[in-house]
Design a protein around this motif. Structure first.
Motif, PDB file in Angstrom:
ATOM      1  N   UNK A 173       0.703  -1.135  -0.083  1.00  0.00           N
ATOM      2  CA  UNK A 173       0.003   0.086  -0.065  1.00  0.00           C
ATOM      3  C   UNK A 173       0.805   1.334  -0.086  1.00  0.00           C
ATOM      4  N   UNK A 174       0.970   2.084  -1.052  1.00  0.00           N
ATOM      5  CA  UNK A 174       1.637   3.091  -0.969  1.00  0.00           C
ATOM      6  C   UNK A 174       1.348   4.196  -0.134  1.00  0.00           C
ATOM      7  N   UNK A 175       2.443   4.912   0.322  1.00  0.00           N
ATOM      8  CA  UNK A 175       2.327   6.121   1.292  1.00  0.00           C
ATOM      9  C   UNK A 175       1.518   7.084   0.381  1.00  0.00           C
ATOM     10  N   UNK A 176       0.600   7.755   1.054  1.00  0.00           N
ATOM     11  CA  UNK A 176      -0.408   8.601   0.562  1.00  0.00           C
ATOM     12  C   UNK A 176       0.427  10.084   0.587  1.00  0.00           C
ATOM     13  N   UNK A 177       0.071  10.822  -0.396  1.00  0.00           N
ATOM     14  CA  UNK A 177       0.725  12.157  -0.706  1.00  0.00           C
ATOM     15  C   UNK A 177       0.057  13.240   0.008  1.00  0.00           C
ATOM     16  N   UNK A 178      -1.070  12.971   0.781  1.00  0.00           N
ATOM     17  CA  UNK A 178      -1.613  14.060   1.627  1.00  0.00           C
ATOM     18  C   UNK A 178      -1.352  14.025   3.033  1.00  0.00           C
ATOM     19  N   UNK A 184     -11.646  -0.970   1.361  1.00  0.00           N
ATOM     20  CA  UNK A 184     -10.796  -2.166   1.394  1.00  0.00           C
ATOM     21  C   UNK A 184     -10.058  -2.305   2.609  1.00  0.00           C
ATOM     22  N   UNK A 185     -10.127  -1.163   3.514  1.00  0.00           N
ATOM     23  CA  UNK A 185      -9.338  -1.182   4.826  1.00  0.00           C
ATOM     24  C   UNK A 185      -8.346  -0.841   4.677  1.00  0.00           C
ATOM     25  N   UNK A 186      -7.535  -0.092   3.597  1.00  0.00           N
ATOM     26  CA  UNK A 186      -6.218   0.146   3.546  1.00  0.00           C
ATOM     27  C   UNK A 186      -5.957   1.233   3.944  1.00  0.00           C
ATOM     28  N   UNK A 187      -7.082   2.294   4.680  1.00  0.00           N
ATOM     29  CA  UNK A 187      -6.821   3.540   5.361  1.00  0.00           C
ATOM     30  C   UNK A 187      -5.750   3.509   6.655  1.00  0.00           C
ATOM     31  N   UNK A 188      -6.062   2.471   7.302  1.00  0.00           N
ATOM     32  CA  UNK A 188      -5.192   2.297   8.530  1.00  0.00           C
ATOM     33  C   UNK A 188      -4.030   1.842   8.328  1.00  0.00           C
ATOM     34  N   UNK A 189      -3.539   1.563   7.124  1.00  0.00           N
ATOM     35  CA  UNK A 189      -2.162   1.092   6.758  1.00  0.00           C
ATOM     36  C   UNK A 189      -1.500   2.401   6.926  1.00  0.00           C
ATOM     37  N   UNK A 190      -1.942   3.614   6.427  1.00  0.00           N
ATOM     38  CA  UNK A 190      -1.262   4.739   6.552  1.00  0.00           C
ATOM     39  C   UNK A 190      -1.152   5.086   7.901  1.00  0.00           C
ATOM     40  N   UNK A 191      -1.621   4.703   9.092  1.00  0.00           N
ATOM     41  CA  UNK A 191      -1.023   4.708  10.368  1.00  0.00           C
ATOM     42  C   UNK A 191       0.074   4.399  10.658  1.00  0.00           C
ATOM     43  N   UNK A 213     -15.367   4.327  -8.338  1.00  0.00           N
ATOM     44  CA  UNK A 213     -14.898   3.089  -8.567  1.00  0.00           C
ATOM     45  C   UNK A 213     -13.392   3.138  -8.910  1.00  0.00           C
ATOM     46  N   UNK A 214     -12.942   4.457  -9.092  1.00  0.00           N
ATOM     47  CA  UNK A 214     -11.475   4.639  -9.849  1.00  0.00           C
ATOM     48  C   UNK A 214     -10.500   5.164  -8.839  1.00  0.00           C
ATOM     49  N   UNK A 215     -11.173   5.434  -7.403  1.00  0.00           N
ATOM     50  CA  UNK A 215     -10.181   6.107  -6.485  1.00  0.00           C
ATOM     51  C   UNK A 215      -9.372   4.889  -6.321  1.00  0.00           C
ATOM     52  N   UNK A 216      -8.006   5.474  -5.811  1.00  0.00           N
ATOM     53  CA  UNK A 216      -6.889   4.583  -5.534  1.00  0.00           C
ATOM     54  C   UNK A 216      -6.811   4.362  -4.209  1.00  0.00           C
ATOM     55  N   UNK A 217      -5.863   3.132  -3.579  1.00  0.00           N
ATOM     56  CA  UNK A 217      -6.091   2.727  -2.215  1.00  0.00           C
ATOM     57  C   UNK A 217      -5.657   3.947  -1.485  1.00  0.00           C
ATOM     58  N   UNK A 218      -4.753   4.906  -1.820  1.00  0.00           N
ATOM     59  CA  UNK A 218      -4.387   5.929  -0.850  1.00  0.00           C
ATOM     60  C   UNK A 218      -5.199   7.147  -0.810  1.00  0.00           C
ATOM     61  N   UNK A 219      -6.196   6.907  -1.730  1.00  0.00           N
ATOM     62  CA  UNK A 219      -7.338   7.919  -1.883  1.00  0.00           C
ATOM     63  C   UNK A 219      -6.896   9.536  -1.823  1.00  0.00           C
ATOM     64  N   UNK A 220      -5.783   9.652  -2.538  1.00  0.00           N
ATOM     65  CA  UNK A 220      -5.083  10.693  -3.257  1.00  0.00           C
ATOM     66  C   UNK A 220      -4.973  10.885  -4.802  1.00  0.00           C
ATOM     67  N   UNK A 221      -5.643  10.074  -5.673  1.00  0.00           N
ATOM     68  CA  UNK A 221      -5.798  10.120  -7.168  1.00  0.00           C
ATOM     69  C   UNK A 221      -6.517   8.948  -7.461  1.00  0.00           C
ATOM     70  N   UNK A 222      -6.847   8.975  -8.711  1.00  0.00           N
ATOM     71  CA  UNK A 222      -7.522   7.888  -9.378  1.00  0.00           C
ATOM     72  C   UNK A 222      -6.789   7.062 -10.263  1.00  0.00           C
ATOM     73  N   UNK A 223      -7.197   5.960 -10.351  1.00  0.00           N
ATOM     74  CA  UNK A 223      -6.592   4.803 -11.169  1.00  0.00           C
ATOM     75  C   UNK A 223      -7.368   4.737 -12.506  1.00  0.00           C
ATOM     76  N   UNK A 224      -6.426   4.530 -13.604  1.00  0.00           N
ATOM     77  CA  UNK A 224      -7.224   3.966 -14.933  1.00  0.00           C
ATOM     78  C   UNK A 224      -7.993   5.047 -15.548  1.00  0.00           C
ATOM     79  N   UNK A 225      -7.847   6.368 -15.260  1.00  0.00           N
ATOM     80  CA  UNK A 225      -8.466   7.297 -16.260  1.00  0.00           C
ATOM     81  C   UNK A 225      -7.095   8.104 -16.898  1.00  0.00           C
TER      82      UNK A 225
END
Length: 712
Positions: free
Chosen positions: A12-17, A105-112, A327-339
């Protein structure tokens, strides 16, 4: 059940936010409260407390670390929630069917774990009639978290909720995400409130009464500063100013066929009065699941000043939502995939769906209307685009190019010309394909003539696109040259503003506008001799202030040869030697034996005192060419003349010029050497003629050029 911390961080990538941890804490707290409210409609109003404590990083008080704590009054960490916490790609919330809970997907807490090395989780949940405390203490380098790492004990508490505490901010995060900025400046209580207002505005309003009269309380403490406290409550939320719905559609630019399902997009606009809302900036964002994801403010408010200050006494928040974006927001919720940025025909790697270009085409007009200041005028930019780049209003329409607030003339011109360039490239490729097919066709077949017809139409269409851009640029360039000449003749160029002791060079400046001095057409192809006559632009050879012995045709042969009539040799040589140092300002030659001679006189110089120069040059050039140059057209150009000395000259019906046409007769033996046609012109006449010539093209292209005189 095991949560693999190292594996989750790796995948899970580090969010840029920089605010992502706060946003995940509050988002999870809201979800937890909604679960509690669904079970107990009488639950108290939602309350969330965010505490930030800034502490020295080690022994150095010049560097800061921080401890974050989030306390909620949600459902607590029960058995179901514990399973979800320990599952990386969980579908737990998807199956709850509780309004307002977003899919995840439960990826948000990985940012912790990306951001902090230590996590303390303290929760109270209800199991039947019993309340249970559940605790976890995680500290790096622990690799994974299992159910056994939690402690669970009955408690006398009679309410549920969770406190999450994060400690030891990782130096890499501080450097990379927060750009080494002072943490207490980024995450003070007041700044957190402003960020949460923008980030959660749409979700909090959408949840309406389900959160009750909620409050989100922010506190920040610094070891050397006064504590700060702030809060965000339900009655702090603004009302939406307007909501618009648009449809984004994607079309193949070649076939004009729709290539994807249309997508409905909702645009919510909030105008916040600066008297009541002290926001740090305006915010326009593409959202996913009611939260901003991709900030696009700079697309509509171009400068930092516009972005960070009110527009028309209001801050603007514009939120763009669509199930397509969800549908296209990425796991880090700081951009979109496949647009993709834009649809590319026949690109096998192009993802399925619409492009950003299609989205912007749909939302741009609406958002521009929302945030554009009332005093902004599109017509002003259009005028500058026309004057500076020759882009007409018809060209804007032809390329479907809109002028929007914040656009510079250069940006508009680049968009228009890029579209023409793309058309030309596509059409050229089609023409080459047709050419190949034609060579393979049988001339007596019907198919052959169809291909020829198609080729001719394709070629004609491409010429329109090429010529529209090129001709517009040419006309604007020429209009600028005329304006420069006009200023130079009136001594109003900046270079002509000199003190009385300096030597003036007005004639040199004017001369160089027509053609660079001491150059010829083998050195220079970009000149403006068309100011005199369009046809002179295409003569075989042009020389400016060069010795006659240096003049050559484009094949390298000298213009003036020694192959002359033997009987005239002595006379011609004598005449040539006597005048060897003289040369016209500009001489233009045709291989058919005609010459155009141009003599400039600086403003204020009497032209009538130089009438003989044209005749003398004619004799000289005739002599040096061995009599091959026979037709001489001469121009004496200035701004001052004594009309009493113009005997034998005829005044033009219009303007201030005169002309004279005579045979060129050898004064010694009365032999006819050639013919002359001379004109005496004022600079203003040359300028007026040039303006009239380009004016015809301006009208046809609908270019409203208006070059203003500069201050002097």
């Amino acid at each position: 059940m095991t949560l693999d911390i190292r594996g989750s961080i790796k995948n899970t990538k580090l969010s840029t936010n920089p605010y992502v941890v706060f946003e995940e804490l509050i988002s999870n707290a809201i979800d937890s409260y909604l679960i509690r409210r669904s079970r107990d409609p009488q639950a108290p109003d939602m309350q969330i407390e965010i505490d930030v404590t800034f502490i020295p990083a080690g022994l150095d008080e010049n560097q800061e670390d921080m401890i974050i704590s989030c306390q909620d009054n949600g459902c607590g960490l029960g058995e179901e929630q514990l399973k979800a916490f320990l599952t990386k790609d969980t579908s737990y919330k998807d199956d709850l069917s509780i309004p307002g809970i977003g899919q995840c997907k439960g990826a948000g807490r990985i940012q912790y774990f990306h951001h902090f090395a230590e996590l303390i989780l303290e929760s109270t949940y209800q199991d039947g009639d019993t309340f249970i405390d559940r605790k976890l203490h995680y500290l790096e380098p622990q690799k994974q978290i299992e159910a056994e790492n939690f402690t669970s004990t009955p408690t006398n508490k009679a309410t549920t909720g969770t406190r999450v505490t994060l400690k030891q901010l990782k130096p890499l995060v501080h450097t990379k995400i927060m750009r080494s900025e002072e943490l207490s400046a980024l995450f003070s209580a007041s700044d957190l409130k402003k960020n949460v207002l923008v980030t959660f505005l749409q979700r909090l309003i959408g949840l309406d009464s389900r959160l009750g009269e909620f409050s989100i309380i922010f506190s920040s403490q610094h070891w050397s500063k006064e504590p700060q406290h702030s809060s965000l409550k339900r009655n702090d939320l603004p009302s939406v100013t307007s909501v618009k719905t648009v449809t984004a559609e994607e079309y193949n630019p070649t076939t004009n066929e729709r290539v994807a399902e249309p997508q409905e997009i909702k645009i919510s606009h909030y105008k916040l009065d600066t008297k009541h809302y002290d926001l740090p900036k305006n915010s326009i964002a593409l959202c996913a699941k009611s939260s901003p994801v991709k900030d696009i403010t700079s697309r509509y408010l171009r400068s930092k000043t516009e972005q960070n200050n009110p527009v028309g006494n209001h801050h603007h928040i514009v939120l763009i939502e669509s199930s397509y974006l969800d549908q296209r927001v990425n796991e880090q919720r700081d951009d979109f995939d496949c647009i993709p940025a834009e649809f590319i025909p026949d690109d096998m790697f192009s993802p399925d769906g619409i492009s950003y270009a299609a989205i912007y085409d749909a939302i741009d007009p609406v958002i521009q209307e929302m945030v554009t200041p009332a005093d902004w005028k599109k017509e002003t930019v259009l005028s500058l685009v026309s004057n500076q780049f020759g882009i007409s209003e018809d060209m804007l329409k032809d390329t479907s190019t809109r002028i929007v607030y914040g656009d510079t003339p250069l940006a508009v011109a680049e968009r228009v010309l890029k579209k023409y360039q793309e058309r030309v490239i596509e059409e050229t490729a089609e023409i080459m394909t047709l050419k190949d097919e034609i060579t393979k066709s049988e001339p007596d077949s019907v198919d052959f003539r169809e291909k020829v017809n198609e080729l001719s139409w394709k070629y004609t269409a491409s010429l329109k696109n090429i010529d529209m851009a090129n001709l517009s640029q040419l006309i604007v360039r020429r209009a600028a040259v005329v304006q420069i000449l006009d200023l130079a003749c009136r001594k109003r160029l900046a270079i002509q503003k000199i003190n009385s002791e300096a030597k003036r060079k007005d004639e040199r400046i004017i001369h160089s506008i027509f053609f660079p001095m001491r150059k010829d057409s083998s050195d220079v192809t970009d000149h403006d001799i068309w100011l005199l006559s369009e046809e002179y632009h295409y003569y075989d050879y042009i020389a400016s202030d060069l010795p006659l012995s240096k003049l050559k045709w484009d094949n390298g042969n000298k213009i003036f040869s020694e192959d002359i009539d033997q009987q005239l040799q002595k006379v011609l040589d004598k005449r040539s030697n006597e005048n060897s140092s003289k040369r016209p300002d500009i001489a233009i030659f045709s291989k058919e034996g005609s010459v155009i001679i141009v003599e400039f006189k600086a403003p204020g110089v009497q032209m009538d005192e130089h009438i003989g120069d044209l005749q003398e040059y004619a004799y000289l050039l005739n002599a040096n060419s061995g009599g091959k140059l026979k037709k001489f057209y001469g121009y004496l150009i200035g701004d001052t003349v004594n009309t009493l000395r113009l005997g034998g000259w005829t005044k033009f019906p219009t303007g201030n010029g005169w002309f004279q046409s005579n045979a060129l007769i050898d004064p010694e033996n009365n032999t006819k050497l050639g013919e002359t046609y001379f004109e005496i012109l004022h600079f203003e006449d040359v300028i007026d003629r040039a303006k009239k010539r380009i004016g015809v093209y301006q009208d046809k292209l609908n270019l409203k050029l208006d070059f203003q005189d500069s201050d002097y």
